[in-house]
Design a protein around this motif. Sequence first.
Motif, PDB file in Angstrom:
ATOM      1  N   ILE A  34      45.008 -19.808  44.948  1.00 52.58           N
ATOM      2  CA  ILE A  34      45.114 -19.334  46.328  1.00 52.58           C
ATOM      3  C   ILE A  34      43.785 -19.400  47.075  1.00 52.58           C
ATOM      4  O   ILE A  34      43.738 -19.835  48.230  1.00 52.58           O
ATOM      5  CB  ILE A  34      45.684 -17.900  46.344  1.00 52.58           C
ATOM      6  CG1 ILE A  34      47.107 -17.893  45.772  1.00 52.58           C
ATOM      7  CG2 ILE A  34      45.680 -17.343  47.768  1.00 52.58           C
ATOM      8  CD1 ILE A  34      47.702 -16.519  45.625  1.00 52.58           C
ATOM      9  N   GLU A  35      42.707 -18.972  46.437  1.00 52.47           N
ATOM     10  CA  GLU A  35      41.420 -18.880  47.137  1.00 52.47           C
ATOM     11  C   GLU A  35      40.759 -20.256  47.277  1.00 52.47           C
ATOM     12  O   GLU A  35      40.636 -20.999  46.298  1.00 52.47           O
ATOM     13  CB  GLU A  35      40.474 -17.925  46.399  1.00 52.47           C
ATOM     14  CG  GLU A  35      40.924 -16.474  46.426  1.00 52.47           C
ATOM     15  CD  GLU A  35      41.002 -15.917  47.831  1.00 52.47           C
ATOM     16  OE1 GLU A  35      40.177 -16.331  48.679  1.00 52.47           O
ATOM     17  OE2 GLU A  35      41.875 -15.060  48.083  1.00 52.47           O
ATOM     18  N   LYS A  36      40.338 -20.568  48.491  1.00 49.36           N
ATOM     19  CA  LYS A  36      39.636 -21.833  48.729  1.00 49.36           C
ATOM     20  C   LYS A  36      38.170 -21.742  48.321  1.00 49.36           C
ATOM     21  O   LYS A  36      37.590 -22.708  47.823  1.00 49.36           O
ATOM     22  CB  LYS A  36      39.752 -22.221  50.199  1.00 49.36           C
ATOM     23  CG  LYS A  36      41.182 -22.513  50.648  1.00 49.36           C
ATOM     24  CD  LYS A  36      41.222 -22.903  52.119  1.00 49.36           C
ATOM     25  CE  LYS A  36      42.654 -23.192  52.562  1.00 49.36           C
ATOM     26  NZ  LYS A  36      42.720 -23.569  53.998  1.00 49.36           N
ATOM     27  N   GLU A  37      37.579 -20.550  48.563  1.00 46.42           N
ATOM     28  CA  GLU A  37      36.199 -20.358  48.157  1.00 46.42           C
ATOM     29  C   GLU A  37      36.126 -20.177  46.643  1.00 46.42           C
ATOM     30  O   GLU A  37      36.913 -19.435  46.058  1.00 46.42           O
ATOM     31  CB  GLU A  37      35.601 -19.126  48.856  1.00 46.42           C
ATOM     32  CG  GLU A  37      35.462 -19.264  50.359  1.00 46.42           C
ATOM     33  CD  GLU A  37      34.423 -20.309  50.734  1.00 46.42           C
ATOM     34  OE1 GLU A  37      33.487 -20.514  49.930  1.00 46.42           O
ATOM     35  OE2 GLU A  37      34.553 -20.916  51.819  1.00 46.42           O
ATOM     36  N   ARG A  38      35.155 -20.813  46.025  1.00 47.80           N
ATOM     37  CA  ARG A  38      35.009 -20.725  44.576  1.00 47.80           C
ATOM     38  C   ARG A  38      34.136 -19.545  44.161  1.00 47.80           C
ATOM     39  O   ARG A  38      34.158 -19.149  42.997  1.00 47.80           O
ATOM     40  CB  ARG A  38      34.403 -22.019  44.019  1.00 47.80           C
ATOM     41  CG  ARG A  38      35.243 -23.258  44.234  1.00 47.80           C
ATOM     42  CD  ARG A  38      36.519 -23.234  43.378  1.00 47.80           C
ATOM     43  NE  ARG A  38      37.656 -22.612  44.042  1.00 47.80           N
ATOM     44  CZ  ARG A  38      38.834 -22.405  43.446  1.00 47.80           C
ATOM     45  NH1 ARG A  38      39.008 -22.745  42.181  1.00 47.80           N
ATOM     46  NH2 ARG A  38      39.818 -21.859  44.101  1.00 47.80           N
ATOM     47  N   GLN A  39      33.376 -19.000  45.114  1.00 49.30           N
ATOM     48  CA  GLN A  39      32.566 -17.811  44.839  1.00 49.30           C
ATOM     49  C   GLN A  39      33.393 -16.580  45.222  1.00 49.30           C
ATOM     50  O   GLN A  39      33.709 -16.378  46.400  1.00 49.30           O
ATOM     51  CB  GLN A  39      31.257 -17.842  45.625  1.00 49.30           C
ATOM     52  CG  GLN A  39      30.315 -16.669  45.361  1.00 49.30           C
ATOM     53  CD  GLN A  39      29.625 -16.765  44.004  1.00 49.30           C
ATOM     54  OE1 GLN A  39      29.572 -17.843  43.420  1.00 49.30           O
ATOM     55  NE2 GLN A  39      29.139 -15.645  43.506  1.00 49.30           N
ATOM     56  N   ILE A  40      33.744 -15.752  44.243  1.00 45.97           N
ATOM     57  CA  ILE A  40      34.649 -14.631  44.465  1.00 45.97           C
ATOM     58  C   ILE A  40      33.852 -13.332  44.489  1.00 45.97           C
ATOM     59  O   ILE A  40      33.078 -13.035  43.564  1.00 45.97           O
ATOM     60  CB  ILE A  40      35.720 -14.575  43.358  1.00 45.97           C
ATOM     61  CG1 ILE A  40      36.469 -15.910  43.272  1.00 45.97           C
ATOM     62  CG2 ILE A  40      36.687 -13.436  43.621  1.00 45.97           C
ATOM     63  CD1 ILE A  40      37.169 -16.311  44.536  1.00 45.97           C
ATOM     64  N   SER A  41      34.057 -12.562  45.551  1.00 45.43           N
ATOM     65  CA  SER A  41      33.410 -11.257  45.681  1.00 45.43           C
ATOM     66  C   SER A  41      34.356 -10.151  45.211  1.00 45.43           C
ATOM     67  O   SER A  41      35.539 -10.381  44.946  1.00 45.43           O
ATOM     68  CB  SER A  41      33.019 -11.012  47.141  1.00 45.43           C
ATOM     69  OG  SER A  41      34.181 -10.921  47.954  1.00 45.43           O
ATOM     70  N   ALA A  42      33.818  -8.934  45.147  1.00 45.34           N
ATOM     71  CA  ALA A  42      34.632  -7.790  44.718  1.00 45.34           C
ATOM     72  C   ALA A  42      35.762  -7.517  45.704  1.00 45.34           C
ATOM     73  O   ALA A  42      36.882  -7.162  45.311  1.00 45.34           O
ATOM     74  CB  ALA A  42      33.748  -6.551  44.556  1.00 45.34           C
TER      75      ALA A  42
END
Length: 414
Positions: free
Chosen positions: A243-251
Amino acid sequence: MMDIQTIKHRFSIIGNTYSLNRSLDIAIQVSPTDLSVLITGESGTGKEVFPQIIHQFSSRKHAPYIAVNCGAIPEGTIDSELFGHEKGAFTGALSDRKGYFEVANKGTIFLDEIGELPLSTQVRLLRVLETGEFIKVGSSKVLKSDVRVVAATNLNVPKAVKDGKFREDLYYRLNTVPINMPPLRERQEDIYLLFRKFAQDFAEKYRMPPLRLDSGAQQLLKSYRWPGNIRQLKNITEQVSIIEKERQISADILRNYLPRNDEHMLPAIYTDASKKDQAFSSEREILYKVLFDMKKDMTDLKKLVFELMQTSGDSSSLQKDNALLIRKLYEDQEIDILHHQSSAQTSTAVSSPKDSVIQDTEEFVEESLSLEDKEVELIRKALEKHNGKRKYAAQDLGISERTLYRKIKEYDIN
């Protein structure tokens, strides 16, 4: 014998906590023997890997290995699946069939979710474990089988034994060597390692860069309780990867994928064991007691009415016990009478003199006291509550599924 790290690599086991290494060490040590092993732990902790390790490092590794999910087999066919059946043993038995214990001779059988086995099947299994003998369904011939049994369950087996849902002798026979799988929340240092492994696997599967977690997301990952354990962690990792396009995931991003477990934050409910023993064992007993008390009251009232008819309304000639009965009835209803009088006075105070003449009437419909009607009503309510699923309705009613089926046929319940 391979070292633990080599075995982890071979069977794709991730983690370095002491509890995990201890369970692996026990599995390796018990593998060369023929002792029965019982693996316990919460659902999703990876219990299914350990029977494979035990089989591969035993002298039976070249013989068959069969994994059976006992909870997925209907109660009516579990005996046939495990021990086989003869032609004509039951409707649909068009030919002889070998069971798992016959097919896995000289090998290993993994019985997953063994706590779901019916008690009758538990008796058959106990005989196989103790003597190696079993009888096919519909046959009288005793067969022999040399099989190593490894079982697993997520139930609290001692509690199931206490509740009469699991045989105590079978529990001790299976629990020769116990292995406990720790839940994921007790393996905090392994959680991020598992996440990275799953993220890499899904990146290769879907041909995309792997996920990366910042420090806040890593801390959130470790502090979460993970009620679904490794299975839940894997599913959430896959969701975020897709689902997430960004590969850097925040809290903040990760928190959207973690279900809230508010029930774990609720205070524990205190229960007094002494009071629990005095309680009724089921709602049916409560219903029967109420009905019997009502029947007794009706008998007393009939006796009272008959006495009044005999005396033509002369209350002075009433028997002493009937007078006491009348007094008791008035005492029981005193609070209700005062409440109705108070309500009537309030209604009169806010209404006009004309309105005060009007009196409301209530229609009382005599309730059926038939036990059969009450039983039908309870069965209907249980079936409606569980959307027609007889297994759960029977559990709610405190009867067996077979008894419920017979009652449905007897009362012609749709």
